[in-house]
Motif scaffolding. Structure first.
Motif, mmCIF file in Angstrom:
data_model
loop_
_atom_site.group_PDB
_atom_site.id
_atom_site.type_symbol
_atom_site.label_atom_id
_atom_site.label_comp_id
_atom_site.label_asym_id
_atom_site.label_seq_id
_atom_site.Cartn_x
_atom_site.Cartn_y
_atom_site.Cartn_z
ATOM 1 N N GLY A 175 48.507 -47.412 24.055
ATOM 2 C CA GLY A 175 47.535 -48.515 23.717
ATOM 3 C C GLY A 175 46.547 -48.422 24.697
ATOM 4 O O GLY A 175 45.116 -48.628 24.143
ATOM 5 N N SER A 178 44.177 -45.995 22.876
ATOM 6 C CA SER A 178 43.968 -46.346 21.245
ATOM 7 C C SER A 178 42.297 -46.489 20.997
ATOM 8 O O SER A 178 41.983 -46.109 19.996
ATOM 9 N N PRO A 179 41.311 -46.988 22.067
ATOM 10 C CA PRO A 179 39.955 -47.070 21.575
ATOM 11 C C PRO A 179 39.491 -45.848 21.266
ATOM 12 O O PRO A 179 39.839 -44.933 21.966
ATOM 13 N N ASP A 180 38.617 -45.557 20.248
ATOM 14 C CA ASP A 180 37.992 -44.262 19.973
ATOM 15 C C ASP A 180 36.986 -44.086 20.782
ATOM 16 O O ASP A 180 36.292 -44.914 21.427
ATOM 17 N N GLN A 183 33.698 -46.636 20.403
ATOM 18 C CA GLN A 183 33.883 -47.951 20.927
ATOM 19 C C GLN A 183 33.531 -47.766 22.460
ATOM 20 O O GLN A 183 33.052 -48.589 23.291
ATOM 21 N N LEU A 201 37.995 -53.429 26.765
ATOM 22 C CA LEU A 201 38.212 -52.839 25.550
ATOM 23 C C LEU A 201 39.536 -52.216 25.831
ATOM 24 O O LEU A 201 40.470 -52.522 24.966
ATOM 25 N N ARG A 202 39.916 -51.403 26.909
ATOM 26 C CA ARG A 202 41.380 -50.689 26.786
ATOM 27 C C ARG A 202 42.415 -51.876 26.830
ATOM 28 O O ARG A 202 43.344 -51.526 26.233
ATOM 29 N N PRO A 204 42.743 -55.324 26.070
ATOM 30 C CA PRO A 204 42.935 -55.824 24.803
ATOM 31 C C PRO A 204 43.267 -55.043 23.850
ATOM 32 O O PRO A 204 44.365 -55.365 23.015
ATOM 33 N N SER A 205 43.088 -53.811 23.694
ATOM 34 C CA SER A 205 43.428 -52.965 22.539
ATOM 35 C C SER A 205 44.911 -52.548 22.831
ATOM 36 O O SER A 205 45.542 -52.090 21.746
ATOM 37 N N SER A 206 45.242 -52.769 24.004
ATOM 38 C CA SER A 206 46.614 -52.248 24.132
ATOM 39 C C SER A 206 47.689 -53.322 23.886
ATOM 40 O O SER A 206 48.950 -53.066 24.067
ATOM 41 N N TYR A 209 50.553 -52.770 21.465
ATOM 42 C CA TYR A 209 51.427 -51.941 22.027
ATOM 43 C C TYR A 209 52.324 -52.458 23.147
ATOM 44 O O TYR A 209 53.573 -51.883 23.033
ATOM 45 N N MET A 285 43.385 -61.415 17.271
ATOM 46 C CA MET A 285 43.762 -60.180 16.489
ATOM 47 C C MET A 285 45.111 -60.478 15.517
ATOM 48 O O MET A 285 45.217 -59.987 14.966
#
Length: 287
Positions: A175, A178-180, A183, A201-202, A204-206, A209, A285
Motif C-alpha cells: 500500500g 502504491s502511489p505512482d 503522484q 499520499l502514501r 491514504p493510498s495504503s 491494503y 474512497m
C-alpha cells in the motif's frame, strides 16, 4: 432478500453434505454394536443411531447445535462450563496479540519502504519466519517466557502477534508503494517533504491494503491464540476446551468449540470491515 438466496442455498447444501457424512462415518460403530447384540439394523434404524451417538466420529449438525445451546445459553457466562467464558479468554489474548502484531507490522513496513537496507534484510527474515510451524515454535516461546516469569495472557498474545504481523507487513508495504511516480513528483512540485508525502499520499493510498491485511491478520491472530493455549496446560480458553475434548473423546464438544472459534473470527472480520467502510467513506474512497 435476493442476496439471501445464494447464502441459504449454500447453507442447505453444507448441512446436507454434513448429515450424509455423519451417517457414513458413524455407521461402522452402529453396525458393530448391532452385530454384538445379534441384531440386523434397517436403514432407518441405522440412520437414527448414527445421529444419536454420544461420541460420534462426526457429530451431526443438530448435536453440535445442542452443545452450542448448552454451552452458550444454558449456563452462566461466568461459568467454567460456558463457551462464552472460554471464548472471552481466547478473544482477550487475540485482541492483545492483534494490536501487537499490527503495530509491529506497520512499523516494519514503514521502515522497509523508506530504508532500502532494512527492506533487503528484514523482508526475507519475515518471510522465513512464517515457514516455521506455529505448533513447533509455540511451546518454545511459552517455555522461554515462563523461565523469566512471564505467564498468563502475554505468551498467548505474543504467539498471536507472531502470526498476525506478517499479513500487515506485506499489505502495508504494497500500500505505501502504491502511489505512482507522477503522484510523488506532483507533491515534489508543491515542495512537499518526506513527512508530508507520507501523510498526504502514501498513508491514504495504503488504507485499502491495510484493512484487507487486517482481516487476514485477525483470523491468524485467533489461530495463534488457540494454538498457544494447547501446550500451556491452560484450563480456560477455546484451546483448553479443544484439548480436554480430545483427551476424553468428546467430539461434539470439539465441534462446538470450532463453531465458536469460527464465529469469533467472522465477528472480528465484520468489525474490521465496518471500520474500513466508515474510514474509506470519510476519506472519499468509497460512496
Amino acid at each position: 432478500m435476493r442476496s439471501l438466496g445464494p447464502v441459504l442455498t449454500v447453507l442447505v447444501a453444507i448441512l446436507a453434505i454434513w448429515y450424509v457424512g455423519a451417517v457414513l462415518m458413524n455407521a461402522r460403530w452402529a453396525e458393530d454394536q448391532a452385530q454384538r447384540a445379534h441384531k440386523t439394523l434397517t436403514t432407518s434404524e441405522l440412520v437414527i443411531q448414527t445421529m444419536e451417538q454420544k461420541r460420534p466420529v462426526l457429530p451431526a449438525p443438530h448435536q453440535v447445535a445442542v452443545a452450542l445451546w448448552q454451552g452458550v445459553f444454558a449456563v452462566s457466562p461466568t461459568s467454567k462450563r460456558s463457551l462464552v467464558y472460554h471464548g472471552w479468554v481466547t478473544l482477550s489474548a487475540t485482541l492483545l496479540g492483534f494490536v501487537f502484531g499490527t503495530a509491529a507490522g506497520v512499523l516494519l513496513a514503514v521502515g522497509m519502504v523508506y530504508n532500502r537496507a532494512m527492506d533487503m534484510s528484514v523482508m526475507p527474515w519475515a518471510i522465513a519466519s512464517q515457514t516455521i510451524p506455529i505448533v513447533a515454535i509455540a511451546p518454545m516461546i511459552i517455555v522461554v517466557l515462563y523461565s523469566i516469569g512471564i505467564t498468563g495472557l502475554i505468551p498467548k498474545a505474543i504467539i498471536s502477534a507472531y502470526l498476525s504481523f506478517f499479513p500487515v507487513v506485506v499489505g502495508m508495504v504494497k500500500g505505501l508503494r502504491s502511489p505512482d511516480a507522477m503522484q510523488i513528483d506532483l507533491l515534489k512540485t508543491y515542495n512537499a517533504g518526506g513527512v508530508q508525502t507520507f501523510w498526504k499520499l502514501r498513508m491514504p493510498s495504503s488504507m485499502p491494503y491495510f484493512f484487507t491485511s487486517l482481516k487476514v491478520a485477525a483470523a491468524a491472530a485467533l489461530v495463534g491464540t488457540i494454538v498457544g493455549e494447547l501446550p500451556t496446560g491452560a484450563v480456560a480458553g477455546l484451546g483448553a476446551r479443544l484439548l480436554s475434548g480430545s483427551y476424553y473423546g468428546q467430539t461434539i464438544q470439539i465441534w462446538a468449540v470450532l463453531v465458536v472459534a469460527a464465529v469469533l473470527a467472522a465477528g472480528l472480520v465484520m468489525v474490521i470491515g465496518g471500520v474500513q467502510s466508515v474510514t474509506l467513506k470519510r476519506m472519499g474512497m468509497e460512496r
